[in-house]
Scaffold this active site. Structure first.
Site, PDB file in Angstrom:
ATOM      1  N   HIS A 107       0.846  -1.199   0.000  1.00 54.46           N
ATOM      2  CA  HIS A 107       0.000   0.000   0.000  1.00 54.46           C
ATOM      3  C   HIS A 107       0.878   1.244   0.000  1.00 54.46           C
ATOM      4  CE1 HIS A 107       0.878   0.578   4.200  1.00 54.46           C
ATOM      5  NE2 HIS A 107       0.306  -0.559   4.553  1.00 54.46           N
TER       6      HIS A 107
ATOM      7  N   HIS B 121       4.171   1.373   2.145  1.00 57.76           N
ATOM      8  CA  HIS B 121       5.319   0.636   1.599  1.00 57.76           C
ATOM      9  C   HIS B 121       5.891   1.390   0.397  1.00 57.76           C
ATOM     10  CE1 HIS B 121       2.485  -2.657   3.083  1.00 57.76           C
ATOM     11  NE2 HIS B 121       3.480  -2.634   3.971  1.00 57.76           N
TER      12      HIS B 121
ATOM     13  N   CYS C  44       2.866  -9.693  21.714  1.00 56.95           N
ATOM     14  CA  CYS C  44       1.915  -9.110  20.760  1.00 56.95           C
ATOM     15  C   CYS C  44       2.191  -9.723  19.388  1.00 56.95           C
ATOM     16  CB  CYS C  44       2.068  -7.593  20.693  1.00 56.95           C
ATOM     17  SG  CYS C  44       1.117  -6.898  19.323  1.00 56.95           S
TER      18      CYS C  44
ATOM     19  N   CYS D   8       3.098  -7.104  16.633  1.00 57.36           N
ATOM     20  CA  CYS D   8       4.490  -6.614  16.671  1.00 57.36           C
ATOM     21  C   CYS D   8       5.482  -7.761  16.529  1.00 57.36           C
ATOM     22  CB  CYS D   8       4.808  -5.920  17.987  1.00 57.36           C
ATOM     23  SG  CYS D   8       3.874  -4.435  18.286  1.00 57.36           S
TER      24      CYS D   8
ATOM     25  N   CYS E 278      -1.420  -3.300  23.550  1.00 59.28           N
ATOM     26  CA  CYS E 278      -0.304  -2.874  22.693  1.00 59.28           C
ATOM     27  C   CYS E 278      -0.660  -1.501  22.132  1.00 59.28           C
ATOM     28  CB  CYS E 278      -0.121  -3.875  21.550  1.00 59.28           C
ATOM     29  SG  CYS E 278       0.859  -3.172  20.209  1.00 59.28           S
TER      30      CYS E 278
ATOM     31  N   HIS F 234      -1.231  -1.793  18.178  1.00 61.17           N
ATOM     32  CA  HIS F 234      -2.293  -2.628  17.613  1.00 61.17           C
ATOM     33  C   HIS F 234      -3.586  -2.578  18.413  1.00 61.17           C
ATOM     34  CE1 HIS F 234       1.434  -4.163  15.813  1.00 61.17           C
ATOM     35  NE2 HIS F 234       0.671  -4.254  14.752  1.00 61.17           N
TER      36      HIS F 234
ATOM     37  N   LYS G  35      -5.031   5.966  10.635  1.00 60.69           N
ATOM     38  CA  LYS G  35      -4.145   4.985  10.006  1.00 60.69           C
ATOM     39  C   LYS G  35      -4.908   4.262   8.907  1.00 60.69           C
ATOM     40  CE  LYS G  35      -0.810   2.329  12.369  1.00 60.69           C
ATOM     41  NZ  LYS G  35      -0.394   1.427  13.418  1.00 60.69           N
TER      42      LYS G  35
ATOM     43  N   LYS H 173      -7.575  -2.000   6.321  1.00 61.86           N
ATOM     44  CA  LYS H 173      -8.497  -2.691   5.407  1.00 61.86           C
ATOM     45  C   LYS H 173      -9.924  -2.517   5.887  1.00 61.86           C
ATOM     46  CE  LYS H 173      -6.796  -6.735   2.987  1.00 61.86           C
ATOM     47  NZ  LYS H 173      -6.519  -8.144   3.164  1.00 61.86           N
TER      48      LYS H 173
HETATM   49  N1  MSP Z   1       8.862  -6.885   8.335  1.00 59.39           N
HETATM   50  C1  MSP Z   1       9.023  -5.742   9.148  1.00 59.39           C
HETATM   51  C2  MSP Z   1      10.288  -5.016   8.820  1.00 59.39           C
HETATM   52  C3  MSP Z   1      11.548  -5.827   8.942  1.00 59.39           C
HETATM   53  S1  MSP Z   1      12.934  -4.921   8.425  1.00 59.39           S
HETATM   54  C4  MSP Z   1      14.202  -5.844   8.865  1.00 59.39           C
HETATM   55  C5  MSP Z   1       7.849  -4.801   8.951  1.00 59.39           C
HETATM   56  N2  MSP Z   1       7.153  -4.937   7.815  1.00 59.39           N
HETATM   57  S2  MSP Z   1       5.874  -4.046   7.401  1.00 59.39           S
HETATM   58  O1  MSP Z   1       5.341  -4.659   6.208  1.00 59.39           O
HETATM   59  O2  MSP Z   1       4.994  -3.897   8.483  1.00 59.39           O
HETATM   60  O3  MSP Z   1       6.464  -2.691   6.957  1.00 59.39           O
HETATM   61  C6  MSP Z   1       6.598  -1.617   7.849  1.00 59.39           C
HETATM   62  C7  MSP Z   1       7.130  -0.459   7.062  1.00 59.39           C
HETATM   63  O4  MSP Z   1       6.245  -0.141   5.963  1.00 59.39           O
HETATM   64  C8  MSP Z   1       7.233   0.835   7.822  1.00 59.39           C
HETATM   65  O5  MSP Z   1       8.382   0.903   8.629  1.00 59.39           O
HETATM   66  C9  MSP Z   1       7.262   1.812   6.667  1.00 59.39           C
HETATM   67  O6  MSP Z   1       8.474   1.741   6.018  1.00 59.39           O
HETATM   68  C10 MSP Z   1       6.183   1.246   5.770  1.00 59.39           C
HETATM   69  N3  MSP Z   1       4.847   1.733   6.157  1.00 59.39           N
HETATM   70  C11 MSP Z   1       3.777   0.953   6.415  1.00 59.39           C
HETATM   71  N4  MSP Z   1       2.714   1.773   6.665  1.00 59.39           N
HETATM   72  C12 MSP Z   1       3.081   3.053   6.589  1.00 59.39           C
HETATM   73  C13 MSP Z   1       2.394   4.283   6.640  1.00 59.39           C
HETATM   74  N5  MSP Z   1       1.116   4.383   6.885  1.00 59.39           N
HETATM   75  N6  MSP Z   1       3.103   5.411   6.390  1.00 59.39           N
HETATM   76  C14 MSP Z   1       4.428   5.378   6.066  1.00 59.39           C
HETATM   77  N7  MSP Z   1       5.084   4.221   5.994  1.00 59.39           N
HETATM   78  C15 MSP Z   1       4.512   3.044   6.397  1.00 59.39           C
HETATM   79  O7  MSP Z   1       7.625  -3.973   9.804  1.00 59.39           O
END
Ligand code: MSP
Length: 649
Positions: A18, A21, A126, A129, A143, A146, A296, A299
């Site tokens: 999304h 990412h 959690c 997390c 948490c 979450h 935030k 879904k």
């Molecule tokens: N798998 C772990 C990361 C391991 S790194 C060794 C993880 N994955 S995640 O799919 O949850 O991705 C989190 C990351 O996605 C955030 O740190 C950020 O880079 C990005 N984002 C997810 N949602 C976001 C927003 N709403 N806004 C900005 N970035 C965000 O955590």
């Protein structure tokens, strides 16, 4: 030569990509492009994080094995990045054998030197997390991220002696004040470390509870905790410990993450590296969250922004520009299509696009479309440009992307003022051609600098601008952007440019299409005997609301295989590859017009979200779009190569 290694988080494969990412990955891509343009030897890594409870649960929900599920979602991430013109050098998956080897080696090394021990632990776990939360971290027993109650789990596990490195980490941060940036996250980590005793980190899960993970090399009854496994990806990609890439790109490493995963990156990771005798990374760059209407994305709220939809709707360059300009790195920002369109129209269409087009048109008229040779240069303009570029380069390098673009726009706005105040049309009218050449050269040279600075942000538009200025080759950001006079007189210019036409504000579902203007005297529709007042759409008969049109999911696919229906002469059974796990079957009434071999290998457009139905005993999952002609039928297709599954918008 300077070197630069930039990483994104590896994304969990429990959900499709999304906006969040896409933001991190686009920022990392811009940093990589910037670094290459600065002449640095650059390596850029992204990938997916595929072990742990979360993935097992998501796979179960989808009725798949964790591996099949991980393959599918990881594939979505991998396919998305080229569509957003992401220039990553590697895409790592934590289920790859190369990664398993590195994690086991890292565990063994830390175990051998005595920093991993076996013990019993009870704590609040959690699942969201994927870690135990400390009492202090809980908010009203929940948490804080979450908003769910963690489960209390007590079991025997392996622990990493993280506490041993607490003081070392504090000292390291004190000596390297930009180790974690921006400042607010550095101070958050420092106060976390100063406030209490750092606990040891539980780094295993008994196989009785979880098997989907990397086995501990020193105890086959356990798998590795997913965070310990995931963080090591940054080493795997460089072939740690002996790889040539490791020697080349470590420790000039910059990690890019959002604030949600600050602690694992700022505390777990540097202490793990220290324990393994590996130098710490150089910078942890932490950004805030994109919110949609102040909440935030989720879904269940239905407010998840899909990056490809935005890029297709508004153009990739505009989308990338908006993300970098709108969010002050480190702070949260609000995403809305209205704000995106407003930026496109004000910054890109009005300030930059109009200026560029006007200047090209003037050069066409006054100098037959070539760059004029100047006899003198305007010192004020030179200074304005030199400052803007120097600030841009400095701020961008410090991850202050929004401020960097703001500083570049001071130049763009300054150029608009300069053109207005110098009035080239009056110079032309008065026959002052030498002065006119100086003015036009100055503005063109500044536009060249603007384009060079924009290469990392809007790669396509920037290279178009440079091509329209007659610049060949890929420009560098260091000397070339700052130096004056690099635009060659005599270069052929484009006659005009329509890089950023204004676009209409987004159409909101419900308030859809522009209908007849409301008459002041018109009364709202009243309920009649025939029934309640209808909320009329202003579209009129035969028209559909934009929101209804958007419900159609049209996609480009490649026909992999075609056979005739065994008992229906008109039907073909067509297998269409949409970049999904397996091709879809479409039962198409095309046998009169196409032989199976005419269709095989062709690119087609299909309605991908048509409810499946059985046609003469075979399930059809979509509809192939065709055009009727006098001769028969033509397939609707894309005019150039398009990735399988690309959305039509
Ligand atoms: N798998 C772990 C990361 C391991 S790194 C060794 C993880 N994955 S995640 O799919 O949850 O991705 C989190 C990351 O996605 C955030 O740190 C950020 O880079 C990005 N984002 C997810 N949602 C976001 C927003 N709403 N806004 C900005 N970035 C965000 O955590």
């Amino acid at each position: 030569m300077d070197r630069f290694y930039i990483t994104t988080p590896i994304y969990y494969v429990n959900a499709t990509p999304h906006l969040g990412h896409a933001y991190t990955t686009i920022v990392a891509d811009s940093m990589a492009r910037y670094s290459r343009a600065m002449g640095r030897d650059t390596y850029f890594l992204t990938g997916t994080d595929e072990h742990g409870d979360k993935i097992v649960q998501a796979a179960e929900k989808g009725g798949l094995t964790p591996r099949a599920y991980a393959d599918e979602i990881s594939g979505h991430f991998k396919a998305l990045w080229p569509e957003l013109q992401i220039t990553n050098d590697d895409f790592i998956r934590t289920t790859e054998p190369r990664h398993v080897r590195v994690v086991q080696k890292l565990l063994q090394r830390i175990f051998d030197q005595g920093d991993i021990y076996f013990g019993e632990y009870g704590g609040h776990y959690c699942t969201g997390c994927e870690r135990f939360l400390t009492e202090k971290e809980l908010a009203d027993g929940l948490c804080p991220d979450h908003k769910t109650a963690p489960e209390y789990i007590a079991e025997k596990n392996y622990f990493f002696r993280m506490s041993k490195y607490q003081q070392w980490l504090l000292d390291h941060i004190a000596v390297n004040p930009d180790f974690i940036r921006p400042e607010r996250y550095r101070s958050e980590v420092v106060s976390m470390l100063e406030m209490g005793v750092l606990e040891d980190l539980c780094i295993s899960r008994p196989k009785s509870r979880l098997t989907w993970g990397i086995e501990l090399p020193f105890d086959t009854d356990y798998v590795c905790y997913v965070w310990f496994d995931a963080l090591a990806n940054y080493l795997t990609a460089l072939d740690w410990p002996d790889g040539e890439k490791f020697r080349r790109y470590w420790p000039v490493t910059q990690h890019l993450v959002a604030k949600d995963i600050l602690k694992p990156h700022a505390v777990f990771w540097p202490t793990m590296l220290k324990a393994a005798g590996i130098e710490p990374y150089r910078h942890l760059n932490v950004h805030g969250y994109w919110l949609v209407k102040e909440t935030k994305m989720s879904k269940s709220l239905g407010n998840v922004i899909k990056p490809l939809d935005m890029s297709w709707k508004y153009g990739l360059d505009t989308f990338r520009y908006f993300l970098l300009r709108e969010m002050k790195f480190g702070n949260d920002a609000s995403f809305s299509e209205e704000a995106l369109v407003a930026r496109r129209n004000s910054d890109l269409a009005n300030d930059l696009g109009n200026l560029f087009n006007r200047v090209l048109a003037m050069c066409q008229k006054y100098f037959s479309g070539v760059v004029p040779a100047p006899s003198a240069s305007d010192e004020d303009l030179k200074e304005l440009a030199a400052n803007a570029v120097a600030n841009f380069v400095r701020l961008f390098g410090n991850c202050q992307f929004s401020q960097a673009l703001e500083s570049l726009w001071e130049l763009v706005r300054g150029l608009n003022k300069h053109v207005d105040s110098q009035a080239p049309w009056a110079l032309f009218r008065d026959g002052r051609m030498d002065r006119l050449a100086d003015v036009m050269y100055g503005v063109l040279e500044c536009l060249r600098k603007v384009a060079v600075c924009l290469v990392p942000v809007m790669p396509h538009a920037a290279s178009e601008m440079l091509a329209q200025l007659g610049v060949v080759g890929s420009p560098a950001l260091d000397g070339e952007a700052g130096a004056w006079g690099l635009l060659t007189p005599g270069n052929q210019l484009a006659a005009s440019s329509t890089l950023f036409p204004r676009i209409d504000p987004p159409v909101q579902a419900g308030a859809a299409c522009p209908g007849p203007k409301k008459d002041k005297a018109a009364k709202p529709a009243a309920a009649t005997e025939a029934g309640p007042a209808r909320t009329e759409t202003p579209c009129g008969p035969g028209l559909v609301e934009f929101a209804d049109f958007q419900k159609l999911d049209l996609r480009v696919g490649v026909v992999r295989e075609v056979v005739r229906h065994p008992d229906a002469d008109r039907l073909l059974l067509v297998q269409v590859d949409l970049g999904e796990e397996k091709p879809r079957q479409v039962v198409a009434g095309l046998a009169e017009f196409f032989a199976p071999e005419d269709l095989a290998g062709r690119q087609v457009v299909i309605v991908a979200n048509l409810a499946p139905r059985k046609l003469r005993g075979y399930e059809s999952q979509g509809m192939i779009l065709v055009v009727r002609t006098e001769q028969g039928m033509e397939l609707l297709t894309a005019s150039g190569p398009v990735a399988s599954g690309a959305k039509v918008s």
